[in-house]
Structure formats: structure tokens, C-alpha cells
Design a protein around this motif. Structure first.
Motif, PDB file in Angstrom:
ATOM      1  N   SER A  60      48.724 -48.554  53.341  1.00  0.00           N
ATOM      2  CA  SER A  60      49.243 -47.214  53.072  1.00  0.00           C
ATOM      3  C   SER A  60      49.024 -46.314  54.282  1.00  0.00           C
ATOM      4  CB  SER A  60      48.543 -46.596  51.855  1.00  0.00           C
ATOM      5  OG  SER A  60      48.730 -47.372  50.704  1.00  0.00           O
ATOM      6  N   SER A  61      49.791 -45.241  54.339  1.00  0.00           N
ATOM      7  CA  SER A  61      49.613 -44.280  55.426  1.00  0.00           C
ATOM      8  C   SER A  61      50.184 -42.931  55.021  1.00  0.00           C
ATOM      9  CB  SER A  61      50.322 -44.764  56.697  1.00  0.00           C
ATOM     10  OG  SER A  61      50.206 -43.801  57.731  1.00  0.00           O
ATOM     11  N   VAL A  62      49.519 -41.878  55.491  1.00  0.00           N
ATOM     12  CA  VAL A  62      50.069 -40.532  55.385  1.00  0.00           C
ATOM     13  C   VAL A  62      50.233 -39.944  56.780  1.00  0.00           C
ATOM     14  CG1 VAL A  62      49.236 -40.052  53.060  1.00  0.00           C
ATOM     15  CG2 VAL A  62      47.747 -39.575  55.013  1.00  0.00           C
ATOM     16  N   ALA A  63      50.304 -40.833  57.781  1.00  0.00           N
ATOM     17  CA  ALA A  63      50.409 -40.365  59.168  1.00  0.00           C
ATOM     18  C   ALA A  63      51.252 -41.326  59.994  1.00  0.00           C
ATOM     19  CB  ALA A  63      49.022 -40.210  59.787  1.00  0.00           C
ATOM     20  N   GLU A  64      52.483 -41.588  59.521  1.00  0.00           N
ATOM     21  CA  GLU A  64      53.440 -42.381  60.291  1.00  0.00           C
ATOM     22  C   GLU A  64      54.397 -41.429  61.002  1.00  0.00           C
ATOM     23  OE1 GLU A  64      53.111 -46.075  60.241  1.00  0.00           O
ATOM     24  OE2 GLU A  64      51.314 -44.887  59.808  1.00  0.00           O
ATOM     25  N   TYR A  65      54.925 -41.866  62.145  1.00  0.00           N
ATOM     26  CA  TYR A  65      55.754 -40.971  62.950  1.00  0.00           C
ATOM     27  C   TYR A  65      57.057 -41.635  63.375  1.00  0.00           C
ATOM     28  CZ  TYR A  65      51.843 -37.790  63.120  1.00  0.00           C
ATOM     29  OH  TYR A  65      50.854 -36.923  62.753  1.00  0.00           O
ATOM     30  N   ALA A  66      58.095 -40.812  63.406  1.00  0.00           N
ATOM     31  CA  ALA A  66      59.407 -41.256  63.874  1.00  0.00           C
ATOM     32  C   ALA A  66      60.066 -40.102  64.620  1.00  0.00           C
ATOM     33  CB  ALA A  66      60.284 -41.702  62.708  1.00  0.00           C
ATOM     34  N   GLU A  67      61.044 -40.440  65.430  1.00  0.00           N
ATOM     35  CA  GLU A  67      61.778 -39.446  66.210  1.00  0.00           C
ATOM     36  C   GLU A  67      63.268 -39.672  65.995  1.00  0.00           C
ATOM     37  OE1 GLU A  67      60.323 -37.866  70.275  1.00  0.00           O
ATOM     38  OE2 GLU A  67      61.786 -39.426  70.745  1.00  0.00           O
ATOM     39  N   ALA A 225      38.577 -59.401  48.305  1.00  0.00           N
ATOM     40  CA  ALA A 225      40.003 -59.424  48.623  1.00  0.00           C
ATOM     41  C   ALA A 225      40.705 -58.155  48.162  1.00  0.00           C
ATOM     42  CB  ALA A 225      40.658 -60.645  47.974  1.00  0.00           C
ATOM     43  N   ALA A 226      40.031 -57.334  47.348  1.00  0.00           N
ATOM     44  CA  ALA A 226      40.641 -56.103  46.841  1.00  0.00           C
ATOM     45  C   ALA A 226      40.538 -54.944  47.830  1.00  0.00           C
ATOM     46  CB  ALA A 226      39.987 -55.705  45.522  1.00  0.00           C
ATOM     47  N   ALA A 227      39.973 -55.180  49.007  1.00  0.00           N
ATOM     48  CA  ALA A 227      39.879 -54.106  50.012  1.00  0.00           C
ATOM     49  C   ALA A 227      41.266 -53.592  50.369  1.00  0.00           C
ATOM     50  CB  ALA A 227      39.169 -54.627  51.267  1.00  0.00           C
ATOM     51  N   SER A 228      41.354 -52.286  50.584  1.00  0.00           N
ATOM     52  CA  SER A 228      42.637 -51.677  50.936  1.00  0.00           C
ATOM     53  C   SER A 228      42.414 -50.597  51.982  1.00  0.00           C
ATOM     54  CB  SER A 228      43.325 -51.080  49.702  1.00  0.00           C
ATOM     55  OG  SER A 228      42.532 -50.051  49.135  1.00  0.00           O
ATOM     56  N   ALA A 229      43.469 -50.298  52.731  1.00  0.00           N
ATOM     57  CA  ALA A 229      43.338 -49.339  53.830  1.00  0.00           C
ATOM     58  C   ALA A 229      44.456 -48.309  53.771  1.00  0.00           C
ATOM     59  CB  ALA A 229      43.366 -50.056  55.178  1.00  0.00           C
ATOM     60  N   THR A 230      44.136 -47.105  54.240  1.00  0.00           N
ATOM     61  CA  THR A 230      45.098 -46.018  54.350  1.00  0.00           C
ATOM     62  C   THR A 230      44.895 -45.318  55.690  1.00  0.00           C
ATOM     63  OG1 THR A 230      45.106 -45.619  51.961  1.00  0.00           O
ATOM     64  CG2 THR A 230      45.942 -43.846  53.364  1.00  0.00           C
ATOM     65  N   ARG A 231      45.965 -45.154  56.444  1.00  0.00           N
ATOM     66  CA  ARG A 231      45.865 -44.369  57.673  1.00  0.00           C
ATOM     67  C   ARG A 231      45.967 -42.892  57.303  1.00  0.00           C
ATOM     68  NH1 ARG A 231      48.350 -46.353  63.104  1.00  0.00           N
ATOM     69  NH2 ARG A 231      50.338 -46.510  61.996  1.00  0.00           N
ATOM     70  N   LEU A 232      44.956 -42.120  57.708  1.00  0.00           N
ATOM     71  CA  LEU A 232      44.894 -40.696  57.378  1.00  0.00           C
ATOM     72  C   LEU A 232      45.454 -39.806  58.479  1.00  0.00           C
ATOM     73  CD1 LEU A 232      41.284 -40.547  55.872  1.00  0.00           C
ATOM     74  CD2 LEU A 232      43.448 -40.924  54.663  1.00  0.00           C
ATOM     75  N   GLU A 233      45.243 -40.192  59.734  1.00  0.00           N
ATOM     76  CA  GLU A 233      45.683 -39.376  60.863  1.00  0.00           C
ATOM     77  C   GLU A 233      46.033 -40.271  62.044  1.00  0.00           C
ATOM     78  OE1 GLU A 233      43.418 -35.501  61.720  1.00  0.00           O
ATOM     79  OE2 GLU A 233      41.905 -36.730  60.704  1.00  0.00           O
ATOM     80  N   GLN A 234      46.900 -39.752  62.905  1.00  0.00           N
ATOM     81  CA  GLN A 234      47.115 -40.292  64.237  1.00  0.00           C
ATOM     82  C   GLN A 234      47.164 -39.115  65.205  1.00  0.00           C
ATOM     83  OE1 GLN A 234      49.655 -43.795  65.302  1.00  0.00           O
ATOM     84  NE2 GLN A 234      50.707 -43.244  63.391  1.00  0.00           N
ATOM     85  N   GLY A 235      46.863 -39.371  66.451  1.00  0.00           N
ATOM     86  CA  GLY A 235      46.952 -38.315  67.447  1.00  0.00           C
ATOM     87  C   GLY A 235      46.149 -38.682  68.672  1.00  0.00           C
ATOM     88  N   ARG A 236      45.750 -37.659  69.406  1.00  0.00           N
ATOM     89  CA  ARG A 236      44.872 -37.867  70.561  1.00  0.00           C
ATOM     90  C   ARG A 236      43.578 -37.119  70.327  1.00  0.00           C
ATOM     91  NH1 ARG A 236      44.301 -33.469  73.642  1.00  0.00           N
ATOM     92  NH2 ARG A 236      45.823 -31.770  73.446  1.00  0.00           N
ATOM     93  N   LEU A 237      42.512 -37.583  70.954  1.00  0.00           N
ATOM     94  CA  LEU A 237      41.213 -36.930  70.824  1.00  0.00           C
ATOM     95  C   LEU A 237      41.103 -35.779  71.816  1.00  0.00           C
ATOM     96  CD1 LEU A 237      38.720 -39.921  70.477  1.00  0.00           C
ATOM     97  CD2 LEU A 237      39.429 -38.311  68.692  1.00  0.00           C
ATOM     98  N   ASP A 238      40.676 -34.613  71.319  1.00  0.00           N
ATOM     99  CA  ASP A 238      40.429 -33.515  72.244  1.00  0.00           C
ATOM    100  C   ASP A 238      38.992 -33.610  72.758  1.00  0.00           C
ATOM    101  OD1 ASP A 238      38.759 -32.544  70.255  1.00  0.00           O
ATOM    102  OD2 ASP A 238      40.053 -30.865  69.702  1.00  0.00           O
TER     103      ASP A 238
END
Length: 264
Positions: A60-67, A225-238
Motif C-alpha cells: 500500500s502507499s499514500v505517497a505515489e507520484y506521477a507527472e 507471513a501476515a506482515a504488510s507495508a505502507t509507504r507514508l511519504e516520499q521526498g528529500r531530506l532537509d
């Protein structure tokens, strides 16, 4: 011509959809919404949509990007609303903005992941993460299209924080903002660990399952095996270690996204 950047979510049952199918769903939604897309030249023109670092199938993800490139100017919020009306449930455009100069991929330097580990004791997980972060290397194997590869998962890890699963939340109660509510909250009747980690976008990319493999290598921790992942953010580190939103204007500070990671 106008170029717009989108942040979108892929969650629920749609997390099992391949990136190719997600791209097709977007193209159908663009046509249904009547978006004035720019098209490539040649025998088989296709809409100019570019993608950056899509999550693996099943994640899962709430931080996917497209242009996307348009031939007429369109208000970003209008585009967001029109696409959401045409997209299937489980794929949602959370934010849209005019593209800033430079490549979108250059703004995606790190990802923040939430990895849910049902059946994993929080104390054991914390000990394993401490051992991993103290290690110089954590070599794991992954099967790729070019064969089996060995990668150093530790080299890509910026930070890792262990959290316990929240208890059942009564209606009207507030949930701690330290952990984004991206899907249904689990009930903590059994051991349930949550690992929130920031990972650099290396080549090859270190994925959540690589982090779990590293925990197994370094600390002999074997998540279920029930482990799951979600991407919360993408970006660059300040300079302060915060992740800067890729849609933020370079001269205007961080953008406040419509429907942040805690949305939906």
C-alpha cells in the motif's frame, strides 16, 4: 503546454494491482474526465504520463507520484477532483500541483515506510531493530529479473522506530499523530509490532521485505507471513532530517498536501 504533478494513494484491495494496471486505470480515468492530455508522436500515440518509483505489487502507499502533460491549462484542484470521480475505489489522487523545474525523480530521495508485523512482540522487534541499526552491514538476497542479487539493506536505512499497535479506538477518540492511520487499525489483543523506517532510494531499491530480511539476518527475527507495508511519504531530506514534500515550491517552503498520509 502545462505539466502537473500528482500524489496518489494505492490501498485496500487495489494494493494487489500491478503498476501496469494502475497506469491503465489512470489512462482510462484521464479519458473519461476529458483531460486535455498531450500525446506522444509516432504510429501509436499515448498520453504523456510519467511515473516515479512505484511500490511493489501487494504494498500500500499514500505517497505515489506521477507527472502529466496537458495541452491546455487546468486548475490542479479541478484535475484532482475530476480524476477521483473517474478512478476506481482504492486509487485516489490526494494532491496536484504545477511542476517545478527539474526532474520529479530527483526530489524522491527517501521513503518513509510503516511495516505492520502481527504476531511479533514489540520488545523483540525493538531489540532486533537496535541490532540492525548498530550493524555495519546487513547483506540480504533478492531475486531480480537479472537473477539473484545480494544487497546491503543496512546502507540504505536512515532511521527506524518501533511502535506498538494502537488499542481499539472508540468513536470520537483521538489517535496519536505519530503513526498515520492509513487503513483499518488493528486490535492489539495479540502481539503486534509496527516498524516505521526511513529508507534511501538506492540502486537497487531497498524495499520493506529487504528490511525484514535484514532483521532475520542480523537478529534472527522471523516476522509472520501476515506482515504488510505502507509507504507514508516520499521526498528529500532537509538539513533537519525532515522529508520535504516533492510538490513543495522551492521558494515557498513545504506544501501542505490536501489529504495527507493520515487521510482515508
Amino acid at each position: 503546454m502545462q505539466k502537473l504533478r500528482l500524489r496518489y494513494a494505492k490501498r485496500g484491495r487495489l494494493r494487489f494491482t500491478s503498476h501496469r494496471d494502475v497506469a491503465r486505470a489512470f489512462e482510462r480515468a484521464l479519458r473519461r474526465a476529458g483531460v486535455p492530455m498531450a500525446y506522444s508522436q509516432g504510429f501509436s500515440p499515448h498520453p504523456k504520463v510519467s511515473w516515479a518509483g512505484a511500490v511493489p505489487t501487494g504494498v500500500s502507499s499514500v505517497a505515489e507520484y506521477a507527472e502529466v502533460q496537458l495541452v491546455e491549462r487546468l486548475d490542479p484542484e479541478v484535475l484532482r477532483d475530476e480524476l477521483n470521480a473517474a478512478l476506481p475505489d482504492g486509487i485516489d489522487v490526494l494532491d496536484a500541483a504545477d511542476a517545478e523545474p527539474g526532474a520529479l525523480a530527483d526530489r524522491l530521495q527517501v521513503s518513509r515506510w510503516r511495516i505492520d508485523l502481527p504476531g511479533t512482540d514489540v520488545a523483540e522487534l525493538r531489540d532486533a531493530v537496535t541490532a540492525l541499526m548498530a550493524a555495519d552491514t546487513a547483506l540480504v538476497e533478492r531475486m531480480t529479473k537479472d537473477g539473484r542479487r545480494t544487497i546491503d539493506a543496512r546502507a540504505a536505512l536512515v532511521s527506524a522506530e518501533v511502535q506498538g499497535a494502537p488499542r481499539t479506538v472508540a468513536q470520537g477518540d483521538q489517535v496519536s499523530a505519530s503513526t498515520a492511520q492509513v487503513d483499518d487499525w488493528p486490535e492489539a489483543s495479540e502481539p503486534y509490532g509496527i516498524l516505521v523506517t526511513v529508507v534511501r532510494q538506492t540502486t537497487p531499491v531497498v524495499r520493506p521485505d529487504d528490511v525484514l530480511s535484514a532483521l532475520r539476518v542480523v537478529a534472527d527475527l522471523a516476522p509472520s507471513a501476515a506482515a504488510s507495508a505502507t509507504r507514508l511519504e516520499q521526498g528529500r531530506l532537509d538539513d533537519g532530517g525532515r522529508i520535504v514534500d516533492p510538490l513543495a515550491r522551492a521558494s515557498g517552503g513545504d506544501r501542505i498536501p490536501a489529504g495527507g498520509p493520515a487521510a482515508g
